[in-house]
Design a protein around this motif. Structure first.
Motif, PDB file in Angstrom:
ATOM      1  N   MET A  70      -2.969  -3.989  -6.899  1.00 57.77           N
ATOM      2  CA  MET A  70      -3.079  -3.806  -5.448  1.00 57.77           C
ATOM      3  C   MET A  70      -3.136  -5.163  -4.740  1.00 57.77           C
ATOM      4  O   MET A  70      -2.517  -5.353  -3.689  1.00 57.77           O
ATOM      5  N   GLN A  71      -3.860  -6.089  -5.321  1.00 57.56           N
ATOM      6  CA  GLN A  71      -3.949  -7.430  -4.734  1.00 57.56           C
ATOM      7  C   GLN A  71      -2.573  -8.090  -4.704  1.00 57.56           C
ATOM      8  O   GLN A  71      -2.184  -8.713  -3.710  1.00 57.56           O
ATOM      9  N   ALA A  72      -1.820  -7.931  -5.801  1.00 56.18           N
ATOM     10  CA  ALA A  72      -0.481  -8.528  -5.859  1.00 56.18           C
ATOM     11  C   ALA A  72       0.434  -7.927  -4.791  1.00 56.18           C
ATOM     12  O   ALA A  72       1.162  -8.642  -4.090  1.00 56.18           O
ATOM     13  N   ALA A  73       0.384  -6.592  -4.652  1.00 60.22           N
ATOM     14  CA  ALA A  73       1.210  -5.931  -3.636  1.00 60.22           C
ATOM     15  C   ALA A  73       0.728  -6.291  -2.234  1.00 60.22           C
ATOM     16  O   ALA A  73       1.536  -6.544  -1.332  1.00 60.22           O
ATOM     17  N   GLY A  74      -0.587  -6.329  -2.058  1.00 57.29           N
ATOM     18  CA  GLY A  74      -1.141  -6.697  -0.759  1.00 57.29           C
ATOM     19  C   GLY A  74      -0.726  -8.094  -0.344  1.00 57.29           C
ATOM     20  O   GLY A  74      -0.430  -8.350   0.838  1.00 57.29           O
ATOM     21  N   ASP A  75      -0.696  -9.016  -1.288  1.00 56.90           N
ATOM     22  CA  ASP A  75      -0.281 -10.383  -0.980  1.00 56.90           C
ATOM     23  C   ASP A  75       1.144 -10.415  -0.421  1.00 56.90           C
ATOM     24  O   ASP A  75       1.456 -11.196   0.489  1.00 56.90           O
ATOM     25  N   VAL A  76       2.017  -9.558  -0.971  1.00 52.11           N
ATOM     26  CA  VAL A  76       3.398  -9.509  -0.470  1.00 52.11           C
ATOM     27  C   VAL A  76       3.429  -8.917   0.935  1.00 52.11           C
ATOM     28  O   VAL A  76       4.166  -9.402   1.816  1.00 52.11           O
ATOM     29  N   ILE A  77       2.647  -7.878   1.171  1.00 44.86           N
ATOM     30  CA  ILE A  77       2.593  -7.278   2.503  1.00 44.86           C
ATOM     31  C   ILE A  77       2.125  -8.307   3.535  1.00 44.86           C
ATOM     32  O   ILE A  77       2.730  -8.478   4.597  1.00 44.86           O
ATOM     33  N   ALA A  78       1.035  -8.995   3.221  1.00 48.48           N
ATOM     34  CA  ALA A  78       0.506 -10.002   4.147  1.00 48.48           C
ATOM     35  C   ALA A  78       1.504 -11.136   4.355  1.00 48.48           C
ATOM     36  O   ALA A  78       1.692 -11.621   5.482  1.00 48.48           O
TER      37      ALA A  78
END
Length: 280
Positions: A122-130
């Protein structure tokens, strides 16, 4: 440069040569990866054609611009190319994309991983979103992003995004709403959808909202692993405040409880028989 003759022959070949579809989601198409030949390291996505030649040319141009925009904002993507292929007297949009290992798809990783592992995904995906939203202001046009769990792979700890269709750039809200029907693989959606155009058009709104894309990611995780929903909500709230502060208030409001999909969209999915498998 794509070999159109080889690509055309592959698309027109039998299922044994093409390889079985690698996704059951199938809203726009059923992607496949050839078992051998010059495209065996690629995923092939074949879409419906349109009678409007100018609309097809515009689609290809916008797709190229969208992929370039995603990369420019810092979104990791496999090599992705679109072409219009002459098949049976029609021009058909085809996307050819560098294949990602099957065992890197985020959705099954989320299903079988430990809680700590899934929070790292989730952190990895969130980093891309941000990264995308914090850099999207440079484009003076309407631009969106569809970072669902099924549209990510986790490669060496990094989230890689691979969904470039429809190209969420330049099109107006109404135009994109029509595209959701025009390019649907399901005839039922194309027949029934126009009577529900307002609701169909609303499907896209999350993709053009920074806070809602984060809320959508968290909602997907909560639905995949309801027993761990509180952990994903806690992660999402913290991530919004630290990595997406511009949109934190809206995002936090959407994560007061496990986010749910709109009823009309879950209804469409049931009617169409869509499954939540990786949309690769």
């Amino acid at each position: 440069m794509l070999d159109h003759d080889a690509l055309r022959a592959l698309i027109q070949s039998d299922a044994a040569t093409r390889g079985a579809p690698i996704s059951k989601l199938g809203y726009f198409c059923a992607p496949f990866r050839p078992t051998s030949g010059p495209f065996s390291d690629r995923v092939i996505k074949v879409y419906r054609g349109l009678p409007d030649a100018q609309a097809l040319d515009r689609l290809v141009r916008y797709h190229d611009e969208y992929v370039a925009a995603l990369v420019k904002t810092g979104v990791p993507m496999p090599e992705t190319e679109i072409t219009l292929l002459d098949i049976g007297g029609s021009r058909i949009p085809v996307i050819v994309q560098q294949a990602l290992p099957a065992d890197t798809m985020m959705r099954p990783l989320m299903q079988r991983g430990t809680l700590d592992e899934t929070l790292a995904y989730m952190q990895a995906a969130g980093d891309v979103i941000a990264t995308f939203w914090n850099n999207a202001d440079q484009f003076e046009t309407r631009i969106g992003f569809h970072p669902s769990i099924r549209n990510f792979a986790i490669v060496d700890g990094r989230a890689v995004f691979f969904d470039s269709f429809p190209p969420l750039i330049h099109y107006s809200r109404d135009e994109m709403g029509r595209m959701l029907l025009q390019f649907s693989e399901k005839r039922l959606m194309r027949v029934v959808g126009p009577f529900l155009q307002k609701k169909v058009t609303g499907i896209q709104d999350e993709w053009y909202s920074a806070p809602e894309t984060l809320v959508g990611l968290v909602g997907s995780a909560c639905r995949l692993r309801p027993d761990d929903a509180q952990a994903y909500l806690d992660w999402g709230r913290g991530f919004a405040e630290t990595s997406m502060p511009r949109w934190a208030d809206e995002a936090l409001a959407g994560m007061s409880a496990p986010p749910r999909l709109p009823g009309y969209w879950t209804g469409f999915r049931k009617i169409l028989g869509l499954q939540g498998e990786p949309n690769v």
